[in-house]
Design a protein around this motif. Sequence first.
Motif, PDB file in Angstrom:
ATOM      1  N   ARG A  67       0.782 -16.589   2.683  1.00 15.62           N
ATOM      2  CA  ARG A  67       1.509 -15.384   2.266  1.00 15.62           C
ATOM      3  C   ARG A  67       0.582 -14.182   2.224  1.00 15.62           C
ATOM      4  O   ARG A  67       0.945 -13.079   2.626  1.00 15.62           O
ATOM      5  CB  ARG A  67       2.165 -15.623   0.903  1.00 15.62           C
ATOM      6  CG  ARG A  67       2.821 -14.397   0.291  1.00 15.62           C
ATOM      7  CD  ARG A  67       3.997 -13.913   1.147  1.00 15.62           C
ATOM      8  NE  ARG A  67       4.662 -12.780   0.543  1.00 15.62           N
ATOM      9  CZ  ARG A  67       4.326 -11.521   0.722  1.00 15.62           C
ATOM     10  NH1 ARG A  67       3.318 -11.234   1.509  1.00 15.62           N
ATOM     11  NH2 ARG A  67       4.987 -10.541   0.138  1.00 15.62           N
ATOM     12  N   ASN A  68      -0.620 -14.370   1.718  1.00 18.02           N
ATOM     13  CA  ASN A  68      -1.577 -13.270   1.634  1.00 18.02           C
ATOM     14  C   ASN A  68      -1.944 -12.728   3.005  1.00 18.02           C
ATOM     15  O   ASN A  68      -2.283 -11.550   3.153  1.00 18.02           O
ATOM     16  CB  ASN A  68      -2.849 -13.720   0.906  1.00 18.02           C
ATOM     17  CG  ASN A  68      -2.657 -13.782  -0.601  1.00 18.02           C
ATOM     18  OD1 ASN A  68      -1.741 -13.159  -1.151  1.00 18.02           O
ATOM     19  ND2 ASN A  68      -3.499 -14.545  -1.281  1.00 18.02           N
ATOM     20  N   GLN A  69      -1.908 -13.589   4.015  1.00 20.82           N
ATOM     21  CA  GLN A  69      -2.208 -13.135   5.367  1.00 20.82           C
ATOM     22  C   GLN A  69      -1.172 -12.130   5.864  1.00 20.82           C
ATOM     23  O   GLN A  69      -1.457 -11.343   6.761  1.00 20.82           O
ATOM     24  CB  GLN A  69      -2.263 -14.339   6.318  1.00 20.82           C
ATOM     25  CG  GLN A  69      -3.442 -15.276   6.066  1.00 20.82           C
ATOM     26  CD  GLN A  69      -3.418 -16.518   6.928  1.00 20.82           C
ATOM     27  OE1 GLN A  69      -3.891 -17.579   6.568  1.00 20.82           O
ATOM     28  NE2 GLN A  69      -2.835 -16.398   8.121  1.00 20.82           N
ATOM     29  N   GLU A  70       0.038 -12.155   5.309  1.00 23.68           N
ATOM     30  CA  GLU A  70       1.102 -11.247   5.715  1.00 23.68           C
ATOM     31  C   GLU A  70       1.045  -9.918   4.982  1.00 23.68           C
ATOM     32  O   GLU A  70       1.710  -8.968   5.384  1.00 23.68           O
ATOM     33  CB  GLU A  70       2.471 -11.895   5.457  1.00 23.68           C
ATOM     34  CG  GLU A  70       2.711 -13.172   6.235  1.00 23.68           C
ATOM     35  CD  GLU A  70       2.776 -12.924   7.724  1.00 23.68           C
ATOM     36  OE1 GLU A  70       3.334 -11.881   8.123  1.00 23.68           O
ATOM     37  OE2 GLU A  70       2.263 -13.760   8.499  1.00 23.68           O
ATOM     38  N   ARG A  71       0.280  -9.844   3.915  1.00 25.20           N
ATOM     39  CA  ARG A  71       0.251  -8.632   3.110  1.00 25.20           C
ATOM     40  C   ARG A  71      -0.702  -7.607   3.723  1.00 25.20           C
ATOM     41  O   ARG A  71      -1.767  -7.951   4.224  1.00 25.20           O
ATOM     42  CB  ARG A  71      -0.211  -8.940   1.681  1.00 25.20           C
ATOM     43  CG  ARG A  71       0.825  -9.685   0.866  1.00 25.20           C
ATOM     44  CD  ARG A  71       0.438  -9.667  -0.603  1.00 25.20           C
ATOM     45  NE  ARG A  71       1.527 -10.133  -1.420  1.00 25.20           N
ATOM     46  CZ  ARG A  71       1.632 -11.363  -1.899  1.00 25.20           C
ATOM     47  NH1 ARG A  71       0.705 -12.253  -1.608  1.00 25.20           N
ATOM     48  NH2 ARG A  71       2.646 -11.705  -2.651  1.00 25.20           N
ATOM     49  N   PRO A  72      -0.313  -6.327   3.682  1.00 20.74           N
ATOM     50  CA  PRO A  72      -1.208  -5.290   4.212  1.00 20.74           C
ATOM     51  C   PRO A  72      -2.439  -5.146   3.336  1.00 20.74           C
ATOM     52  O   PRO A  72      -2.378  -5.324   2.107  1.00 20.74           O
ATOM     53  CB  PRO A  72      -0.336  -4.030   4.163  1.00 20.74           C
ATOM     54  CG  PRO A  72       0.662  -4.301   3.092  1.00 20.74           C
ATOM     55  CD  PRO A  72       0.942  -5.774   3.164  1.00 20.74           C
ATOM     56  N   GLY A  73      -3.547  -4.809   3.950  1.00 18.35           N
ATOM     57  CA  GLY A  73      -4.783  -4.637   3.207  1.00 18.35           C
ATOM     58  C   GLY A  73      -4.832  -3.304   2.474  1.00 18.35           C
ATOM     59  O   GLY A  73      -3.994  -2.417   2.654  1.00 18.35           O
ATOM     60  N   LEU A  74      -5.870  -3.166   1.651  1.00 21.22           N
ATOM     61  CA  LEU A  74      -6.024  -1.969   0.835  1.00 21.22           C
ATOM     62  C   LEU A  74      -6.245  -0.731   1.698  1.00 21.22           C
ATOM     63  O   LEU A  74      -5.744   0.353   1.391  1.00 21.22           O
ATOM     64  CB  LEU A  74      -7.205  -2.153  -0.133  1.00 21.22           C
ATOM     65  CG  LEU A  74      -7.382  -1.080  -1.209  1.00 21.22           C
ATOM     66  CD1 LEU A  74      -6.163  -1.024  -2.118  1.00 21.22           C
ATOM     67  CD2 LEU A  74      -8.647  -1.351  -2.013  1.00 21.22           C
ATOM     68  N   ARG A  75      -6.989  -0.867   2.784  1.00 24.05           N
ATOM     69  CA  ARG A  75      -7.257   0.275   3.660  1.00 24.05           C
ATOM     70  C   ARG A  75      -5.966   0.785   4.304  1.00 24.05           C
ATOM     71  O   ARG A  75      -5.784   1.989   4.451  1.00 24.05           O
ATOM     72  CB  ARG A  75      -8.279  -0.101   4.730  1.00 24.05           C
ATOM     73  CG  ARG A  75      -9.699  -0.249   4.202  1.00 24.05           C
ATOM     74  CD  ARG A  75     -10.620  -0.754   5.304  1.00 24.05           C
ATOM     75  NE  ARG A  75     -10.732   0.219   6.386  1.00 24.05           N
ATOM     76  CZ  ARG A  75     -11.663   1.175   6.441  1.00 24.05           C
ATOM     77  NH1 ARG A  75     -12.549   1.288   5.467  1.00 24.05           N
ATOM     78  NH2 ARG A  75     -11.728   1.993   7.474  1.00 24.05           N
ATOM     79  N   LYS A  76      -5.089  -0.122   4.688  1.00 24.43           N
ATOM     80  CA  LYS A  76      -3.811   0.289   5.278  1.00 24.43           C
ATOM     81  C   LYS A  76      -2.995   1.065   4.252  1.00 24.43           C
ATOM     82  O   LYS A  76      -2.397   2.102   4.568  1.00 24.43           O
ATOM     83  CB  LYS A  76      -3.033  -0.927   5.758  1.00 24.43           C
ATOM     84  CG  LYS A  76      -1.656  -0.571   6.340  1.00 24.43           C
ATOM     85  CD  LYS A  76      -0.969  -1.792   6.902  1.00 24.43           C
ATOM     86  CE  LYS A  76       0.450  -1.470   7.375  1.00 24.43           C
ATOM     87  NZ  LYS A  76       0.476  -0.446   8.431  1.00 24.43           N
ATOM     88  N   ARG A  77      -2.969   0.590   3.019  1.00 23.91           N
ATOM     89  CA  ARG A  77      -2.244   1.305   1.963  1.00 23.91           C
ATOM     90  C   ARG A  77      -2.856   2.687   1.737  1.00 23.91           C
ATOM     91  O   ARG A  77      -2.138   3.669   1.536  1.00 23.91           O
ATOM     92  CB  ARG A  77      -2.276   0.496   0.668  1.00 23.91           C
ATOM     93  CG  ARG A  77      -1.549  -0.830   0.738  1.00 23.91           C
ATOM     94  CD  ARG A  77      -1.809  -1.650  -0.536  1.00 23.91           C
ATOM     95  NE  ARG A  77      -1.236  -2.972  -0.423  1.00 23.91           N
ATOM     96  CZ  ARG A  77      -0.027  -3.316  -0.851  1.00 23.91           C
ATOM     97  NH1 ARG A  77       0.748  -2.395  -1.406  1.00 23.91           N
ATOM     98  NH2 ARG A  77       0.414  -4.544  -0.726  1.00 23.91           N
ATOM     99  N   PHE A  78      -4.169   2.758   1.745  1.00 17.26           N
ATOM    100  CA  PHE A  78      -4.852   4.033   1.535  1.00 17.26           C
ATOM    101  C   PHE A  78      -4.517   5.014   2.656  1.00 17.26           C
ATOM    102  O   PHE A  78      -4.204   6.183   2.398  1.00 17.26           O
ATOM    103  CB  PHE A  78      -6.361   3.804   1.462  1.00 17.26           C
ATOM    104  CG  PHE A  78      -7.166   5.075   1.433  1.00 17.26           C
ATOM    105  CD1 PHE A  78      -7.359   5.771   0.246  1.00 17.26           C
ATOM    106  CD2 PHE A  78      -7.733   5.588   2.598  1.00 17.26           C
ATOM    107  CE1 PHE A  78      -8.085   6.953   0.224  1.00 17.26           C
ATOM    108  CE2 PHE A  78      -8.459   6.763   2.583  1.00 17.26           C
ATOM    109  CZ  PHE A  78      -8.640   7.439   1.383  1.00 17.26           C
ATOM    110  N   CYS A  79      -4.590   4.546   3.891  1.00 12.86           N
ATOM    111  CA  CYS A  79      -4.308   5.436   5.027  1.00 12.86           C
ATOM    112  C   CYS A  79      -2.859   5.922   5.007  1.00 12.86           C
ATOM    113  O   CYS A  79      -2.583   7.097   5.267  1.00 12.86           O
ATOM    114  CB  CYS A  79      -4.603   4.712   6.339  1.00 12.86           C
ATOM    115  SG  CYS A  79      -6.367   4.376   6.632  1.00 12.86           S
ATOM    116  N   GLU A  80      -1.943   5.023   4.678  1.00 16.36           N
ATOM    117  CA  GLU A  80      -0.532   5.406   4.636  1.00 16.36           C
ATOM    118  C   GLU A  80      -0.287   6.436   3.544  1.00 16.36           C
ATOM    119  O   GLU A  80       0.412   7.441   3.763  1.00 16.36           O
ATOM    120  CB  GLU A  80       0.320   4.162   4.379  1.00 16.36           C
ATOM    121  CG  GLU A  80       1.809   4.450   4.341  1.00 16.36           C
ATOM    122  CD  GLU A  80       2.616   3.202   4.101  1.00 16.36           C
ATOM    123  OE1 GLU A  80       3.542   3.240   3.251  1.00 16.36           O
ATOM    124  OE2 GLU A  80       2.340   2.173   4.761  1.00 16.36           O
TER     125      GLU A  80
END
Length: 383
Positions: A132-145
């Motif tokens: 499940r964790n492999q499907e979650r977006p990483g922190l950098r993706k959240r930051f960029c968005e």
Amino acid sequence: MLQTVSEWLWWERLWLPENVSWSDLEDSEGRVYAKASQLYAALPCALCMLLVRYLFERYLAAPLADVWEIRDRVRLTAAPNPVLENYFCKRVHPRVESNWIVSLLSQADVTSLCKKTSWPERRVQVWFRRRRNQERPGLRKRFCEASWRCVFYFFAFVYGVLALYDKPWFYNLKEVWAGFPKQSMLPSQYWYYLLEMGFYSSLLLSLTFDVKRKDFKEQVIHHIATLTLLSFSWISNYIRIGTLVMAVHDSADILLEGAKVLNYAKWHRTANAMFVVFTFLFMLTRLVIFPFWLIHCTWVYPLEEFAPFFGYYFFNVMLLVLQMLHFYWAVLISRMLYKCIFSKLEGDDRSDAEEDDSDSPMERNHKSSHINGSGARGRANGH
């Protein structure tokens, strides 16, 4: 048949007040009116927005993440297992937005999978948490968005204020309906609409690869309602009130995304302060100004100028849909503010939290109870 549907769809009595026809909204005597054909420009604008977003996230947001040392958490990958992988893809992956992967597995499912794999129950649960964790977006993706949205809302709000500050309807809402619908379109209004419609269209196009949150369905409804309102207000020349609605919405969203950015950068105190200001501004603009000023303006003042018609009711109903979403998000924001002040807030309350593959469900509940009862001041990053 298509011609009949088109004639009905563009029937003047649906969208325009009595004694007003589409011919009255044709360019003449130096007046320029909004045209439905101009809305086609929203699609190429949305594609340009996606391109600008890609360049922004890659060449501005990502280097900024490096400067602030924002890194993705190291994740343990799930060991290859065809039986569990097949079950995950068919039964779990479509419901990827849920909070805890174990909550999607009944005891009977776990027992059945243990028999099929010859694995103990603990190992099966850990496998699903890691998968499940492999499907979650990483922190950098959240930051960029969040960075992209913050920058867009900032420039959109500034542009909106510059386009409105010298207009009489910005200070006196009754001026919104002066001479309606024969109100000439201004270039600043055209570009403001195009910018906003392109942005929200790009959000719909990017929903599949953006960070998926608990309010995913509400976000889809919001974007569709927003685009519907903008399109209708453009065609029916509700442009003045449309620009006011856009400016009111953008004002609070700047602080929301800014608080997320600062939280990801671990500037927690500043993020907390910004979140508190955001909460106050959100409640003021979405629960006070929007219903008691803007909806009142669209519900009451037009009746002084013309009799109600279908477009009048349609526009107000769509505004009420947005208002119901505001109430929903106000509840989430209030919960976030409570956690921010009285407990420890971990991440976005709408987002999935990354699960610890070493913790059992009982251990996680114990840790959660301990954290929530500790009274530690939390971190705020949006509603």
